[in-house]
Design an enzyme around this catalytic site. Structure first.
Site, mmCIF file in Angstrom:
data_model
loop_
_atom_site.group_PDB
_atom_site.id
_atom_site.type_symbol
_atom_site.label_atom_id
_atom_site.label_comp_id
_atom_site.label_asym_id
_atom_site.label_seq_id
_atom_site.Cartn_x
_atom_site.Cartn_y
_atom_site.Cartn_z
ATOM 1 N N SER A 96 0.768 -1.291 0.147
ATOM 2 C CA SER A 96 0.053 -0.032 -0.006
ATOM 3 C C SER A 96 0.987 1.226 -0.208
ATOM 4 O O SER A 96 1.694 1.526 -1.059
ATOM 5 C CB SER A 96 -0.945 -0.232 1.154
ATOM 6 O OG SER A 96 -2.084 0.981 1.057
ATOM 7 N N ASP A 220 -10.146 -4.681 -4.779
ATOM 8 C CA ASP A 220 -9.537 -3.627 -3.964
ATOM 9 C C ASP A 220 -10.283 -2.575 -3.982
ATOM 10 O O ASP A 220 -10.280 -1.683 -5.179
ATOM 11 C CB ASP A 220 -7.890 -3.230 -4.439
ATOM 12 C CG ASP A 220 -7.296 -2.643 -3.168
ATOM 13 O OD1 ASP A 220 -7.649 -1.866 -2.541
ATOM 14 O OD2 ASP A 220 -5.931 -2.986 -3.085
ATOM 15 N N HIS A 248 -8.044 -5.181 -0.623
ATOM 16 C CA HIS A 248 -6.771 -4.382 -0.198
ATOM 17 C C HIS A 248 -6.155 -5.540 0.597
ATOM 18 O O HIS A 248 -4.911 -5.483 0.567
ATOM 19 C CB HIS A 248 -7.082 -3.082 0.297
ATOM 20 C CG HIS A 248 -5.802 -2.137 0.408
ATOM 21 N ND1 HIS A 248 -5.273 -2.010 -0.749
ATOM 22 C CD2 HIS A 248 -5.120 -1.542 1.491
ATOM 23 C CE1 HIS A 248 -4.036 -1.259 -0.288
ATOM 24 N NE2 HIS A 248 -4.340 -1.113 0.941
#
Length: 268
Positions: A96, A220, A248
């Site tokens: 991320s 996601d 995610h």
């Protein structure tokens, strides 16, 4: 073993260092810490690799200064850890927000010490839309998130955690995951959100020449898979593996598949 690494005067990072062999350096996402990788540690160490988990400044057990949450400073912090631990022939993995930080490290420090790069659901090359980058969210949505953090950070983290996953998680897991975000400082969380809103890492991509593995959930809702598809087309040597049952939080939702892909990449 754990270390406290001074990255600038008065600022030290907490680094988990487990196992022996080729180092695999993990950079966590916003707004959690290196403990999000606990389901990767055992697999990596059992198979002869050295797990290096960094808590970025402002997060986990690291110091929480007021400033230094831009990608350049975070990349410099990673460099300080690599240098002080004498890491060579390492694999760098960013999840991320850790993705653009890893890419900035590769560009800013000439890939120093790194032979392979893994990007897991990366918030890269940028997190918000512009006229010439149609992916991600609007910058004003980050402003709304910051406002929510300032009003009720625990409630925001609970709501954000709900967006993290495509599969249903147990109440116990959701509580544990929420505690990772609460270990961060409020100001570090906010200043990192501003970096996610404003930073543009497209210029970093041309400097990455090592093999890259992209791992991304097709469901996601935080970092759309468009990000990894863009990266695959703009990096010199990148392969993309899609996770059809994940949002995610692919490190938790398809752990067995993710670990297998990581280990295959490490061995090649």
């Amino acid at each position: 073993m754990s270390h406290r690494i001074e990255v600038e005067k008065g600022v030290s990072l907490f680094v988990e260092d487990i196992g022996e062999g080729q180092p695999v350096i993990f950079i966590h996402g916003w707004p959690v810490n290196h403990r999000m990788f606990e389901y990767q540690i055992n697999e990596i160490v059992n198979l002869g690799y050295r797990f290096i988990g960094i808590d970025l400044r402002g997060y986990g057990q690291s110091d929480k200064p007021w400033s230094g949450y831009d990608y350049n400073r975070k990349a410099d912090d990673v460099k300080a850890v690599i240098d002080q631990l004498g890491l060579e022939n390492a694999v760098l993995a960013g999840f991320s927000m850790g993705g653009p930080v890893a890419l900035r490290y590769m560009a800013r420090h000439q890939q120093h010490g790194i032979t392979k790069l893994m990007l897991l659901a990366p918030a890269a090359p940028r997190f918000t839309k512009t006229d010439d980058f149609p992916y991600g969210i609007e910058a004003k949505e980050i402003d709304g998130m910051i406002e929510s953090i300032q009003k009720d950070r625990p409630a925001f983290l609970e709501e954000f955690g709900g967006m993290f996953f495509h599969q249903e998680q147990s109440d116990a897991f959701k509580h544990w995951f929420g505690t990772l975000g609460l270990q961060a400082s409020a100001h570090g969380t906010i200043h990192s959100a501003e970096a996610l809103r404003d930073e543009d890492g497209r210029g970093d991509l041309e400097h990455v020449t090592v093999p890259v593995l992209l791992l991304h959930g097709t469901n996601d809702e935080i970092c759309p898979i468009d990000f990894s598809e863009y990266l695959q087309s703009h990096l010199k040597d990148a392969q993309l593996v899609k996770f059809e049952e994940s949002g995610h939080g692919l490190v938790f939702e398809e752990t067995e598949k993710l670990n297998a892909e990581i280990l295959q990449f490490l061995r090649t």
